[in-house]
Every structure is written in C-alpha cells, then in structure tokens.
Write a protein that holds these residues in place. Sequence first.
Motif, PDB file in Angstrom:
ATOM      1  N   GLU A  41     -40.618 -14.203 -11.547  1.00  0.00           N
ATOM      2  CA  GLU A  41     -39.263 -14.618 -11.179  1.00  0.00           C
ATOM      3  C   GLU A  41     -38.429 -13.433 -10.718  1.00  0.00           C
ATOM      4  O   GLU A  41     -37.581 -13.554  -9.824  1.00  0.00           O
ATOM      5  N   ALA A  44     -39.508 -12.891  -7.233  1.00  0.00           N
ATOM      6  CA  ALA A  44     -38.913 -13.926  -6.372  1.00  0.00           C
ATOM      7  C   ALA A  44     -37.472 -13.567  -6.013  1.00  0.00           C
ATOM      8  O   ALA A  44     -37.008 -13.822  -4.899  1.00  0.00           O
ATOM      9  N   ARG A  45     -36.766 -12.952  -6.946  1.00  0.00           N
ATOM     10  CA  ARG A  45     -35.373 -12.570  -6.687  1.00  0.00           C
ATOM     11  C   ARG A  45     -35.263 -11.537  -5.562  1.00  0.00           C
ATOM     12  O   ARG A  45     -34.256 -11.462  -4.872  1.00  0.00           O
ATOM     13  N   TYR A  47     -37.062 -11.479  -2.787  1.00  0.00           N
ATOM     14  CA  TYR A  47     -37.066 -12.215  -1.517  1.00  0.00           C
ATOM     15  C   TYR A  47     -35.729 -12.917  -1.300  1.00  0.00           C
ATOM     16  O   TYR A  47     -35.216 -12.984  -0.190  1.00  0.00           O
ATOM     17  N   GLU A  48     -35.177 -13.435  -2.406  1.00  0.00           N
ATOM     18  CA  GLU A  48     -33.895 -14.125  -2.359  1.00  0.00           C
ATOM     19  C   GLU A  48     -32.800 -13.148  -1.912  1.00  0.00           C
ATOM     20  O   GLU A  48     -32.026 -13.443  -1.012  1.00  0.00           O
ATOM     21  N   GLY A  51     -33.135 -12.117   1.630  1.00  0.00           N
ATOM     22  CA  GLY A  51     -33.101 -13.226   2.576  1.00  0.00           C
ATOM     23  C   GLY A  51     -34.330 -13.228   3.466  1.00  0.00           C
ATOM     24  O   GLY A  51     -34.258 -13.551   4.640  1.00  0.00           O
ATOM     25  N   ARG A 160     -25.690  -9.120  -4.360  1.00  0.00           N
ATOM     26  CA  ARG A 160     -26.958  -9.847  -4.382  1.00  0.00           C
ATOM     27  C   ARG A 160     -27.980  -9.203  -5.292  1.00  0.00           C
ATOM     28  O   ARG A 160     -29.063  -9.754  -5.510  1.00  0.00           O
ATOM     29  N   ASP A 262     -36.450 -25.634  -9.803  1.00  0.00           N
ATOM     30  CA  ASP A 262     -35.851 -24.306  -9.615  1.00  0.00           C
ATOM     31  C   ASP A 262     -36.683 -23.536  -8.583  1.00  0.00           C
ATOM     32  O   ASP A 262     -37.872 -23.299  -8.783  1.00  0.00           O
ATOM     33  N   ARG A 264     -36.631 -20.426  -7.607  1.00  0.00           N
ATOM     34  CA  ARG A 264     -37.100 -19.099  -8.014  1.00  0.00           C
ATOM     35  C   ARG A 264     -38.389 -19.234  -8.845  1.00  0.00           C
ATOM     36  O   ARG A 264     -39.345 -18.499  -8.658  1.00  0.00           O
ATOM     37  N   ALA A 267     -41.223 -20.209  -6.473  1.00  0.00           N
ATOM     38  CA  ALA A 267     -41.754 -19.060  -5.722  1.00  0.00           C
ATOM     39  C   ALA A 267     -42.681 -18.238  -6.602  1.00  0.00           C
ATOM     40  O   ALA A 267     -43.760 -17.812  -6.179  1.00  0.00           O
ATOM     41  N   GLY A 293     -32.342 -21.530   0.493  1.00  0.00           N
ATOM     42  CA  GLY A 293     -32.638 -20.326  -0.298  1.00  0.00           C
ATOM     43  C   GLY A 293     -34.103 -19.971  -0.202  1.00  0.00           C
ATOM     44  O   GLY A 293     -34.674 -19.946   0.896  1.00  0.00           O
ATOM     45  N   LEU A 294     -34.738 -19.722  -1.351  1.00  0.00           N
ATOM     46  CA  LEU A 294     -36.154 -19.352  -1.369  1.00  0.00           C
ATOM     47  C   LEU A 294     -37.055 -20.465  -0.849  1.00  0.00           C
ATOM     48  O   LEU A 294     -38.213 -20.219  -0.522  1.00  0.00           O
TER      49      LEU A 294
END
Length: 307
Positions: A41, A44-45, A47-48, A51, A160, A262, A264, A267, A293-294
């Motif tokens: 997770e 994953a953040r 990539y979030e 962007g 971010r 969710d 995140r 992902a 988003g993701l």
Amino acid sequence: MTQRLDAKKIDQAAAILRAGGLVAFATETVYGLGADATDGEAVARIYEAKGRPSFNPLIVHVAGLAAAKEIAVFNDVADQLAAAFWPGPLTLILPLKPTSGLSSLVTAGLPNVAIRIPALQAARRLITATDRPIAAPSANPSGRVSATTADHVFAGLEGRIDAVIDFGPCEVGLESTILSVAGDITLAREGGLPLEAIEHCLGRPVSHATTPDKQISPGQMLSHYAPKSPIRLNATRANPHESFLGFGPTTDATLNLSPAGDLREAAANLFAHLHTLDALGKPIAVAPIPSIGLGAAINDRLTRAAA
Ligand code: TXA
Ligand code: MG
C-alpha cells in the motif's frame, strides 16, 4: 500537509517510512520519492502521488551489498560492477529472489528487480535507519522533469507526500545509468555513470537495449509481465470455466483486489493476485474497476494483460 525535514531528522523520516508513508530524499543523482518496498500500500501511494498513469517498475534502494543480495540473484558480472561502481549512480537489473519480501507492485510483477546503492551518505543513513529496502522513483509528478533540490520536490508534490528531507542539491543531477545484467548485458537507460566506464570495467562493448523486444526501461517497457491465461475485463461475474478477480463487495470472487473497494489496496494486490490466478491455468474474469485515481493505472495494466 508535507513536512519539510532538516537533514538531521533522519530518524523522523525513517519512522514515517516504516509507518507506510512517503518521504522524498536526495540521492547523488536526483531526489527520490521513497516508500517501504515491502509494503504494497505504501508503494501504491507512490503511483498515486506521482499521478503515474501506469505501473512502471521502481528502483529499489539499499544501503549495502548484503541487503542487495537478499533481494536479487548476483552473477559474476553483477559482482564485478557492484565492486567497481557501488555506491554510485548505477542501477542493475537482476533476477528477483523469491524470498525478497518485496511487494510485487515494485517490480510490476516482473521476475527482475532494478536495484542500486546510492552514493550520498545521508541517503544510505536514511535507508539504514529505516531498516527496509526503499522503492523510489524520481520525486516529480509523472511527465515532469526530475527534482534535484528539495524546493523542486515541494513545487511538484506538496500536499501529496508526507515529507521531504532536505539533503541539499544533488551532485550528479542526472538519473542513474540502468544496466540489465539479468541476461545479455544491455544498457536500459543512459545516466549519471558513463557507458564508457562500464565498458572499461568489463573489458568489452555493451549494447543499447533498443530493438523492440529488448526495450526494458523508461516508458518504453513492452515486456511487462503478461499472464498466460486469457483475461476478460469488466465482468460482472465469472463463467463456469473462469476464475474471478473481484473488486468491492462480492461473494463469488476467487480472489478480491479489495473487498472494501479501496483502490490503493487493489493496486497493492494486483500483480500478486494475477500471478496466483494465472497459476490456476484457467481464464480470468476481472470485475470492473473505476478509472479514477489509481484505478487508471490498474486498468492500464489490466488492459495490457488482456491484449
Ligand atoms: O537515479 C535514479 O535512478 C533515480 C533515483 C531516485 O535513484 N530514480 C529514478 O527512478 O530515476 P525512475 O522510476 O524515475 O526510473 C526508473 C526506471 C523506470 O523507468 C523503470 O522502467 C526502470 O527504471 N525499471 C525499474 N525496475 C525495472 C525492472 N525490474 N525491469 C526493467 N526496468 C526497470
Ligand atoms: Mg523518473
């Protein structure tokens, strides 16, 4: 809120990373946007925050050779290059050890991992204090230039990410040179270490990875992990012969990317779940994933896997 940490606040930055947060930090090349590479997770953040519209695999940063060898399988050439150029602006692509403990999102499901030991001592101190391998792409929003000062990072990613630790301006200012040593030795990306230095060390010329089937790096990567089983997208349920990769509340999923819906979490689970379902040897039906988003990167990956 993004905290600006003074260079002495290494323990504070390490605590944020250990808790699954994102910390941008300088290396000798460019600022990296770091996360615990064992925490799906947290990865994953990344990539979030950037962007990124797709899941490019990420470079894993470690503080020493012993840690690198826990993650990747080294051959003689890799040992020779590591002895000559690490710590430094050289990333090696090597076979991933099954026991690495890395989130499969780090390698985007690939059997190889990109790894390096940064030359900047403060960066190595941060990795040592965190006591985890650190996944870190360049700390810029997707499609923008790499950041070489803490101010650049703030300009692009403020709000971010959790923190930027200011280790001053980057000395090299160019990303690391990426060399694949997993099969034929090929240059995947030019960077801070000149190719001539690598060729001199090895005593032979090194070719660029330029033909389509050899392209293995920056954005040009076509050889993403592709499941052997056919994939059917936007399926509301599975047919009798299929396995079902669910998303959100559903009772009939073989595996669920995120029962809570969710993105995140989804992902973080994507590549591991695809691998597991692929091993069942059945066609895979995948529930619809919202492209927000993701979700955009998840759908990009699923569309490629289905093609
Ligand atoms: O200097 C650098 O390399 C900086 C600092 C922070 O270390 N990092 C950096 O990361 O430039 P990034 O994500 O912007 O670029 C890394 C590139 C990606 O384009 C990706 O395609 C490639 O490395 N890469 C990472 N893992 C790979 C893998 N397992 N196989 C092939 N290519 C990989
Ligand atoms: Mg980059």
